[in-house]
Design a protein around this motif. Structure first.
Motif, PDB file in Angstrom:
ATOM      1  N   SER A  27       1.001  -1.274  -0.240  1.00 47.32           N
ATOM      2  CA  SER A  27      -0.157  -0.148   0.492  1.00 47.32           C
ATOM      3  C   SER A  27       0.434   1.627  -0.030  1.00 47.32           C
ATOM      4  O   SER A  27       0.120   2.457  -0.590  1.00 47.32           O
ATOM      5  CB  SER A  27      -1.255  -0.470   1.165  1.00 47.32           C
ATOM      6  N   ASP A  28       2.366   1.434   0.560  1.00 51.75           N
ATOM      7  CA  ASP A  28       3.465   2.388   0.784  1.00 51.75           C
ATOM      8  C   ASP A  28       3.543   2.377  -1.046  1.00 51.75           C
ATOM      9  O   ASP A  28       3.248   3.750  -1.525  1.00 51.75           O
ATOM     10  CB  ASP A  28       4.408   2.130   1.503  1.00 51.75           C
ATOM     11  N   GLN A  29       3.584   1.485  -1.931  1.00 53.26           N
ATOM     12  CA  GLN A  29       4.070   1.462  -3.301  1.00 53.26           C
ATOM     13  C   GLN A  29       2.902   2.266  -4.019  1.00 53.26           C
ATOM     14  O   GLN A  29       3.082   2.827  -4.181  1.00 53.26           O
ATOM     15  CB  GLN A  29       4.604   0.249  -3.323  1.00 53.26           C
ATOM     16  N   GLU A  30       1.351   1.626  -3.930  1.00 54.09           N
ATOM     17  CA  GLU A  30       0.497   2.727  -4.674  1.00 54.09           C
ATOM     18  C   GLU A  30       0.132   3.109  -3.641  1.00 54.09           C
ATOM     19  O   GLU A  30      -0.451   4.729  -5.110  1.00 54.09           O
ATOM     20  CB  GLU A  30      -0.793   1.277  -3.928  1.00 54.09           C
ATOM     21  N   LEU A  31       0.562   3.939  -3.076  1.00 58.63           N
ATOM     22  CA  LEU A  31       0.023   6.051  -2.437  1.00 58.63           C
ATOM     23  C   LEU A  31       1.100   6.525  -3.006  1.00 58.63           C
ATOM     24  O   LEU A  31       1.072   7.099  -4.069  1.00 58.63           O
ATOM     25  CB  LEU A  31       0.694   5.488  -1.040  1.00 58.63           C
ATOM     26  N   LEU A  32       2.418   5.618  -3.326  1.00 59.77           N
ATOM     27  CA  LEU A  32       3.575   6.807  -3.601  1.00 59.77           C
ATOM     28  C   LEU A  32       3.123   7.006  -5.513  1.00 59.77           C
ATOM     29  O   LEU A  32       3.271   7.910  -5.882  1.00 59.77           O
ATOM     30  CB  LEU A  32       5.271   6.314  -3.734  1.00 59.77           C
ATOM     31  N   ASN A  33       2.631   5.272  -6.329  1.00 59.85           N
ATOM     32  CA  ASN A  33       1.976   6.317  -6.974  1.00 59.85           C
ATOM     33  C   ASN A  33       0.584   6.940  -7.700  1.00 59.85           C
ATOM     34  O   ASN A  33       0.552   8.640  -8.192  1.00 59.85           O
ATOM     35  CB  ASN A  33       1.885   4.321  -7.484  1.00 59.85           C
ATOM     36  N   PHE A  34       0.391   6.992  -6.756  1.00 64.30           N
ATOM     37  CA  PHE A  34      -0.949   7.798  -6.060  1.00 64.30           C
ATOM     38  C   PHE A  34      -0.778   9.207  -5.984  1.00 64.30           C
ATOM     39  O   PHE A  34      -0.457  10.514  -6.741  1.00 64.30           O
ATOM     40  CB  PHE A  34      -1.878   7.197  -4.375  1.00 64.30           C
ATOM     41  N   ARG A  35       0.880   9.809  -5.591  1.00 63.87           N
ATOM     42  CA  ARG A  35       0.712  11.303  -5.005  1.00 63.87           C
ATOM     43  C   ARG A  35       1.432  10.717  -6.151  1.00 63.87           C
ATOM     44  O   ARG A  35       1.282  12.118  -7.095  1.00 63.87           O
ATOM     45  CB  ARG A  35       1.754  10.370  -3.959  1.00 63.87           C
ATOM     46  N   SER A  36       2.345  10.719  -7.448  1.00 64.49           N
ATOM     47  CA  SER A  36       2.982  11.007  -8.278  1.00 64.49           C
ATOM     48  C   SER A  36       1.846  10.800  -9.409  1.00 64.49           C
ATOM     49  O   SER A  36       2.488  12.659 -10.793  1.00 64.49           O
ATOM     50  CB  SER A  36       4.154   9.950  -8.565  1.00 64.49           C
ATOM     51  N   GLU A  37       0.712  10.705  -9.096  1.00 63.09           N
ATOM     52  CA  GLU A  37      -0.255  10.440 -10.208  1.00 63.09           C
ATOM     53  C   GLU A  37      -0.323  12.155 -10.025  1.00 63.09           C
ATOM     54  O   GLU A  37      -0.950  13.053 -11.006  1.00 63.09           O
ATOM     55  CB  GLU A  37      -1.047   9.644 -10.704  1.00 63.09           C
ATOM     56  N   ARG A  38      -1.139  12.146  -8.888  1.00 60.49           N
ATOM     57  CA  ARG A  38      -1.583  13.507  -8.271  1.00 60.49           C
ATOM     58  C   ARG A  38      -0.556  14.506  -8.771  1.00 60.49           C
ATOM     59  O   ARG A  38      -1.304  15.607  -9.320  1.00 60.49           O
ATOM     60  CB  ARG A  38      -2.558  13.294  -7.573  1.00 60.49           C
ATOM     61  N   GLU A  39       0.721  14.051  -8.271  1.00 61.59           N
ATOM     62  CA  GLU A  39       1.317  15.541  -8.703  1.00 61.59           C
ATOM     63  C   GLU A  39       1.557  16.323  -9.598  1.00 61.59           C
ATOM     64  O   GLU A  39       1.780  17.952  -9.657  1.00 61.59           O
ATOM     65  CB  GLU A  39       2.846  15.093  -7.386  1.00 61.59           C
ATOM     66  N   ARG A  40       1.842  15.267 -10.253  1.00 61.34           N
ATOM     67  CA  ARG A  40       2.526  15.758 -12.078  1.00 61.34           C
ATOM     68  C   ARG A  40       0.822  16.875 -12.525  1.00 61.34           C
ATOM     69  O   ARG A  40       1.452  17.288 -13.367  1.00 61.34           O
ATOM     70  CB  ARG A  40       1.950  13.980 -12.353  1.00 61.34           C
ATOM     71  N   GLY A  41      -0.241  16.527 -12.203  1.00 61.57           N
ATOM     72  CA  GLY A  41      -1.303  17.003 -12.593  1.00 61.57           C
ATOM     73  C   GLY A  41      -1.309  18.456 -11.801  1.00 61.57           C
ATOM     74  O   GLY A  41      -1.401  19.679 -12.840  1.00 61.57           O
ATOM     75  N   MET A  42      -0.959  18.453 -10.829  1.00 62.77           N
ATOM     76  CA  MET A  42      -0.514  19.610 -10.104  1.00 62.77           C
ATOM     77  C   MET A  42       0.372  20.197  -9.755  1.00 62.77           C
ATOM     78  O   MET A  42       0.160  21.763 -11.035  1.00 62.77           O
ATOM     79  CB  MET A  42      -1.084  18.920  -8.415  1.00 62.77           C
ATOM     80  N   LEU A  43       0.978  19.690 -11.185  1.00 60.52           N
ATOM     81  CA  LEU A  43       2.219  20.811 -10.821  1.00 60.52           C
ATOM     82  C   LEU A  43       2.527  20.958 -12.537  1.00 60.52           C
ATOM     83  O   LEU A  43       3.071  21.995 -12.564  1.00 60.52           O
ATOM     84  CB  LEU A  43       3.485  19.803 -11.252  1.00 60.52           C
ATOM     85  N   SER A  44       1.389  21.039 -13.199  1.00 60.65           N
ATOM     86  CA  SER A  44       0.915  21.411 -14.368  1.00 60.65           C
ATOM     87  C   SER A  44       0.182  22.528 -14.646  1.00 60.65           C
ATOM     88  O   SER A  44      -0.172  23.176 -15.906  1.00 60.65           O
ATOM     89  CB  SER A  44       0.585  20.637 -15.444  1.00 60.65           C
ATOM     90  N   ALA A  45      -0.489  22.631 -13.170  1.00 59.44           N
ATOM     91  CA  ALA A  45      -0.692  24.253 -13.024  1.00 59.44           C
ATOM     92  C   ALA A  45      -0.448  24.350 -11.986  1.00 59.44           C
ATOM     93  O   ALA A  45      -1.306  24.841 -10.940  1.00 59.44           O
ATOM     94  CB  ALA A  45      -2.843  23.560 -13.430  1.00 59.44           C
ATOM     95  N   LEU A  46       0.568  24.444 -11.198  1.00 63.62           N
ATOM     96  CA  LEU A  46       1.177  25.188 -10.212  1.00 63.62           C
ATOM     97  C   LEU A  46       0.962  26.617 -10.557  1.00 63.62           C
ATOM     98  O   LEU A  46       2.099  27.799 -10.300  1.00 63.62           O
ATOM     99  CB  LEU A  46       2.480  24.903 -10.115  1.00 63.62           C
ATOM    100  N   TRP A  47      -0.145  27.331  -9.798  1.00 67.52           N
ATOM    101  CA  TRP A  47      -0.984  28.735  -9.205  1.00 67.52           C
ATOM    102  C   TRP A  47      -1.965  29.203  -8.956  1.00 67.52           C
ATOM    103  O   TRP A  47      -2.174  28.063  -8.293  1.00 67.52           O
ATOM    104  CB  TRP A  47      -0.517  29.571 -10.690  1.00 67.52           C
TER     105      TRP A  47
END
Lengths: 380, 476, 380
Positions: free
Chosen positions: B433-453
């Motif tokens: 589940s830690d691994q899945e959480l890391l995947n979840f975080r990086s998927e969410r983060e990728r979208g957030m970083l693309s609209a970082l304002w």
């Protein structure tokens, strides 16, 4: 409202909410404000949360928000939507309490209302109600320096306070006009109970009345009126602020009274309790009343609570008995924690309803700083 | 091959004709293009100026989907607003075009928040497709009809005999398996080229990427289109609580959707503020890219991706029983599926005609309202409680996300990621589940970083603070 | 040197700056718009808790090269003491390791994390030990089974767990503040005592007993002591995610302390800063030398626009950003301005999220404070 959708979910609003701590059924500002709003916009939501009525509209949540979400004002909209789910009696009572300037015109004070009637209209059975103390005079200088805003409470129950405030301004050489000339209200009471349309009507009629007696400086006695007129009128009620410098009477005295004035007072070694109301914290912050006390050489002791539980007419409603009482008791606990020796003789608070409530729970006479100063300057 | 709208659509159609079907996808349902679109159910009005046939098909399919897939369509209606520079001549031409293919058009009132100079506004019958639940329903329907849906399973080879396809070789976490088949339909979208290469017949595929910006609130009740020749940044789609603004059209090399190019996002936002002057202040959540597979007809030269037809083609490969379908639109997925299924059914000598025009999709799983439950929300933004997770237990965190919608709201998982991961750890163990959480975080983060304002930038920093200081999640 | 100071911001950096100024006899006004990050923080002082390879470090002194970028090692040593003394003066006792190393304290997910100075209510130990954890259904951040599994992974040791039913007044909308408010009442306290009596049956009394951090706001220490005595074992808390009671307790005590010491705590949005002081959005002017503790992008002191321009919200000045997300947490504001000082997150150079948020507070405020003292002694 530009930032209505900016919620970060950080819960700073919940941390600031006084009701969350005393009312286990209260859903809290985040759920009742921005979370409700987000679904309301999407679903044209009819669903409302009945606990929304337990919000005091102290606005500490909104003040705490790092994203400038108008949390309290979203909750007020939520209350407005929820109104239709409430009983007829509650709505009728709320309508009356939303017009405090009308209640003030009744021949008897709320303290004289027969208990049986009070119970029938769902008024709280354990709140202290204000006795009548109407204005007994009204100075009308031809060219006033200062307009003193006479709010709905002080016009009918705070005659002494208004008189004291005027007397002190006179002592300082100012010509004072009481405004508006007839009974009015800034709209805060209506807004707080989610009657937004009433709030707008009440505020605009007051706005018009203020225009009839223009002044360049408008002093308020109660921070709720100060914040409402200065900040909420333009931001939420579609009105301009009156074209005057608007500030609390206390701040004005602290910054304008000369050294000689304060030298007439010597309150050394005396401890004076001070409570800046929740709305005062939001409107201006804490520290003016403490400064006023310190200028008399007495030692100010802030009570150190967020909200006393009175919240205008909140504590007068039967369904808020428990929350108002719990907050009142925390005020008492805060006082006990201070362990003041000798016991303080008075507590300064700029709101009439808060003064009643704090007195009821702490047993320390609570009064407006103007009245306190007046009494110090006119012993006996 | 492919559990997107096309693949599941074809399988559903064939299943209703009595064909035994298996759907395979390397990822979850809607892993590719179908899960990365703006959600618009076209009225067809967008295409009347450039492609009357496509416009007519959209309108017909729009009405058809409302009939058979009602629970998955939100009848928002749509508006077309003309910027001041668009000449009346073009507007008239557009209106005539709409009438020609029976798109109902009416003059509409001005929209709040819209640039006040865009004062010519028309309403059409656009709508919104709830893509994920629709595809989940198709998959459920296929399985209930005896078919199988194998997700997280990769096609690695095909075997033939006598010039006919006979077997496919599949690989998944459970290992490798061979399946005997009579026909294969390659509906792998942007990966269709790779799939077809497995039987040695590469496809003339062109990939085009489109960026979309997602705002946290429903800014408008209807779909709003720019009335002009189709271009970048001309559609705003309300989607439950959020809004999606899109899109762009640039050629791209790889089938995997790349993170949005920042310059493209800026251009999209500039374009958006022509339409909605306040758009720069709207609470943004993320930006994402979708990849369109386009069929570049042999001999069409070097036309830009926007000029390649949005129509679709069906390719019959030299290897008998191998079909590929490329291109098309979400709105017309059923029609596309019908035409593919006709060919496949013909090949397999099935004579039952297509049923999908009248056969309703499986009903929507009762939409889960946790509000009245005596349990707290794990995800406060989208109101997801343990009970909803239990409905779908078995999937990864990412599967749970697209099914329950947890982690999709304003906080993008800041306050619910660890809660759902803890729940998941009781099923799969802490390390998994830690691994899945890391995947979840990086998927969410990728979208957030693309609209970082704006407040999204604040949210991202808050998320990092909570992850690294509060929760003690690994920083890398 | 001027006697009046204006501190902008009331997060940890703002209050620490105000406390230091107050201790040196300056007149301090704090002005803030929004709460500041206390409710997002458990109250521990982390100091560069992970090394370059992002592995937890045992001892902050392992990073002398990094430390020396801010202060000399001796300054650090006295700085940590200053921090502990200030917390003690507002009524928050802290624990540190006798050897000056990091303590280990488990997070809400069960990870043992190095922390340097830890408030007394929070569980922390020099070396891992087996523990007993009790929690109640409905505290969603703390999933006990998952916690125990990760604690086992993280420490190699056992965690006994006991899930208990929630109290009768619990509702699904309860946040940490609701729990804390409940335990601050007599009824809540009695329920808690009785419940833990039952929960502790059959657990190993040698193990410390850990509870989620919801054990009151005002009465925490009293309650925890009473429970420790009753159960005959250490009873401490595990911090949760926001709203974080640890930070809230510190915030409330610190603010009360400062206001009682005569600090004005004003509410207002600063829109201009110059050598004379600050101007607020509502027109008020505050005179004094200014220190900005506005918290970078996370705290709202900087705003990133859609086109990636960045603005200092208090002054309107543009701040340059590379566009690289990794540079955002360390973006520094107006470094070369002579009209104000900068502390905390907005002072740059330190990624508080990865390297210790409160460590950054301390580093930047002390650096500013020591250079101010140097300025004062030069002026003399």
């Amino acid at each position: 409202m530009l930032n209505d959708d900016a919620c970060l979910k950080c819960s700073l609003c919940i941390a600031a909410c006084p009701i969350v701590r005393v009312d286990s059924a209260f859903s809290g500002p985040k759920a009742l404000g921005p979370e409700w709003w987000r679904s309301a916009v999407a679903d044209d939501l009819q669903e409302t949360d009945p606990s929304v009525d337990d919000c005091t509209f102290c606005q500490l949540c909104e003040e705490a928000c790092p994203a400038q979400v108008p949390v309290a004002h979203l909750i007020a909209q939520h209350k407005d939507r929820h109104r239709h789910h409430r009983s007829k009696v509650a709505r009728l009572r709320d309508f009356a309490l939303a017009h405090p300037h009308w209640i003030g015109r009744l021949p008897i004070g709320p303290d004289k209302v027969p208990r049986i009637f009070a119970k029938a209209v769902r008024l709280s059975g354990n709140a202290d109600y204000p006795p009548k103390s109407p204005l007994s005079f009204s100075p009308r200088p031809s060219v006033p320096d200062i307009g003193l805003f006479v709010d709905c409470f002080n016009r009918d129950y705070g005659g002494e306070t208004v008189q004291a405030a005027v007397w002190i301004l006179h002592q300082l050489g100012y010509r004072v006009q009481l405004v508006p000339e007839e009974a009015h209200c800034c709209g805060a009471a209506a807004y707080a109970s989610g009657r937004l349309k009433d709030a707008k009507d009440i505020a605009s009629s007051t706005y018009d009345a203020l225009k009839r007696t223009p002044v360049s400086t408008l002093l308020t006695l109660n921070a709720t009126c100060d914040g409402t007129i200065r900040d909420e009128w333009p931001r939420y009620l579609g009105l301009n602020s009156p074209a005057a410098v608007i500030m609390p009477w206390t701040d004005w005295i602290v910054s304008h009274a000369p050294q000689q004035f304060w030298q007439r007072l010597s309150e050394k070694d005396r401890k004076v309790l001070v409570h800046t109301t929740c709305r005062g914290k939001v409107a201006q912050g804490e520290g003016s009343m403490e400064q006023l006390v310190a200028l008399t050489s007495a030692m100010p002791v802030p009570l150190g609570i967020a909200c006393c539980g009175a919240a205008g007419s909140y504590a007068f409603k039967a369904e808020h008995e428990d929350a108002a009482q719990a907050l009142g008791k925390s005020a008492k606990a805060a006082l006990d924690e201070l362990d003041l020796v000798p016991e303080p003789e008075s507590m300064l608070v700029d709101s009439g309803t808060c003064a009643l409530h704090l007195h009821q729970y702490t047993d320390v006479p609570a009064l407006h700083p103007a009245l306190w100063l007046y009494k110090k300057l006119n012993p006996g | 091959m492919g559990a997107g709208a096309t693949g599941l659509g074809v399988a559903w159609d064939l299943m209703l004709r009595g064909v035994a079907v298996i759907v395979v996808d390397q990822g979850d349902l809607a892993h590719g293009t179908s899960g990365r679109f703006h959600g618009l159910l076209h009225s067809g009005a967008r295409y009347v100026l450039t492609d009357a046939v496509a416009a007519g098909q959209c309108q017909a399919e729009n009405l058809c989907l409302r009939r058979i897939a009602g629970p998955y369509i939100e009848d928002t209606g749509g508006l077309f607003a003309a910027p001041p520079e668009v000449p009346d001549r073009l507007i008239d031409q557009w209106k005539q075009g709409c009438r020609a293919v029976n798109i109902p058009v009416a003059e509409s009132v001005v929209v709040k928040g819209l640039n006040s100079r865009w004062n010519r506004v028309f309403s059409v019958n656009d709508g919104v497709i709830n893509g994920y639940p629709l595809l989940q329903a198709l998959a459920r329907g296929i399985e209930e009809g005896g078919g199988r849906v194998l997700t997280h399973t990769r096609l690695v080879g095909a075997a033939e005999a006598n010039g006919k396809i006979r077997k496919v070789i599949l690989e998944s976490a459970e290992g490798t398996q061979e399946l005997a088949v009579d026909a294969v339909v390659n509906a792998a979208g942007p990966w269709a080229g790779e799939v077809a290469a497995l039987w040695g017949d590469p496809l003339p595929l062109t990939l085009s990427r489109g960026v979309m910006v997602l705002f946290s609130h429903r800014q408008q009740p209807q779909v709003i289109n720019r009335l002009d020749m189709p271009g970048d940044g001309d559609i705003l789609v309300p989607h439950d609580h959020i809004s999606i603004w899109g899109t762009t059209d640039r050629e791209t090399a790889l089938p995997e959707a790349p993170p949005p190019d920042y310059q493209e996002v800026i251009e999209l936002m500039e374009r958006g503020q022509e339409m909605f002057p306040d758009m720069g202040q709207w609470r943004v959540l993320r930006a994402f890219t979708g990849v369109r597979p386009l069929y570049r007809a042999p001999g069409s030269g070097s036309a830009s991706t926007r000029d390649i037809s949005r129509d679709f083609v069906v390719v019959e490969h030299p290897l008998s029983g191998a079909f590929s379908v490329i291109g098309g639109k979400w709105t017309t997925f059923r029609l596309m599926a019908q035409q593919v299924a006709d060919r496949v059914a013909g090949y397999l000598h099935y004579s039952t005609p297509c049923q999908t025009q009248s056969h309703p999709l499986p009903p929507r799983l009762e939409s889960f309202d946790s509000s009245g439950l005596a349990e707290p929300f794990l995800c406060e933004c989208e109101r997801v409680s343990t009970r909803q997770l239990q409905q779908y237990s078995g999937g990864s965190l990412s599967d749970l996300r697209t099914r329950t919608w947890f982690g999709m709201g304003p906080c993008q998982g800041t306050f619910c990621g660890h809660r759902v991961a803890a729940w998941q750890s009781l099923r799969v163990g802490v390390e998994q589940s830690d691994q899945e959480l890391l995947n979840f975080r990086s998927e969410r983060e990728r979208g957030m970083l693309s609209a970082l304002w704006g407040d999204n930038a604040v949210e991202w920093l808050l998320q990092r603070n909570i992850r690294f200081q509060g929760l003690g999640e690994p920083t890398k | 040197m001027r006697r009046e100071w204006v501190v902008v911001g009331k997060g940890p950096s703002g209050l620490l700056s105000a406390s230091l100024l107050l201790s040196a006899g300056y007149d301090v006004t704090i002005v803030a718009h929004g709460q500041g990050s206390f409710p997002l923080w458990s109250g521990t002082l982390d100091f560069y808790s992970v090394d370059q390879q992002l592995r937890p470090v045992a001892h902050p002194g392992d990073h002398r090269d990094l430390l020396s970028r801010y202060l000399s090692y001796d300054q650090w040593l006295s700085g940590w003491d200053t921090w502990r003394q200030i917390l003690a003066s507002i009524g928050v006792e802290t624990q540190v390791d006798a050897m000056g190393a990091n303590l280990l304290s488990p997070t809400v997910t069960g990870v043992l994390y190095p922390r340097y100075v830890v408030p007394g209510w929070q569980y922390a130990c020099p070396v891992p030990e087996p523990v007993t954890v009790v929690s109640w259904h409905g505290i969603v951040d703390l999933d006990l089974e998952s916690w125990a599994a990760r604690y086992q992974l993280s420490s190699g040791l056992e965690a006994e767990i006991r899930y208990r039913p929630a109290p009768p007044s619990w509702s699904p909308r309860w946040t940490a503040l609701h729990w804390a408010g409940f335990f601050d009442t007599e009824v809540g306290m009695a329920w808690l005592e009785h419940d833990l009596d039952e929960a502790a049956v059959g657990t190993n009394a040698q193990y410390p007993l850990l509870l989620p951090q919801v054990i009151g706001i005002r009465g925490t220490e009293k309650i925890l002591n009473r429970l420790s005595l009753a159960l005959g074992r250490t009873v401490k808390e595990i911090p949760l995610v926001a709203p974080a009671l640890g930070g809230i307790r510190i915030q409330e005590r610190w603010q009360r302390f400062l206001v009682r010491q005569g600090v004005r705590l004003l509410t207002g949005e600063v829109i201009l800063v110059n050598n004379d002081g600050v101007k607020l959005a509502d027109g008020r002017m505050l005179a004094g030398r200014t220190v900005l503790a506005t918290g970078g992008v996370l705290g709202g002191g900087l705003r990133v626009n859609w086109d990636h321009t960045v603005v200092n919200t208090a002054t309107g000045e543009a701040v340059l950003w590379s566009g690289n997300p990794e540079d955002l947490p360390v973006l520094s504001i107006g470094g070369d301005s002579s009209s104000y000082d900068v502390v905390g997150r907005s002072s740059g150079n330190w990624n508080g999220d990865v390297h210790g948020g409160a460590g950054q507070t301390l580093a930047s405020v002390l650096k500013w404070w020591y250079s101010l003292q140097q300025e004062v002694s030069l002026a003399k």
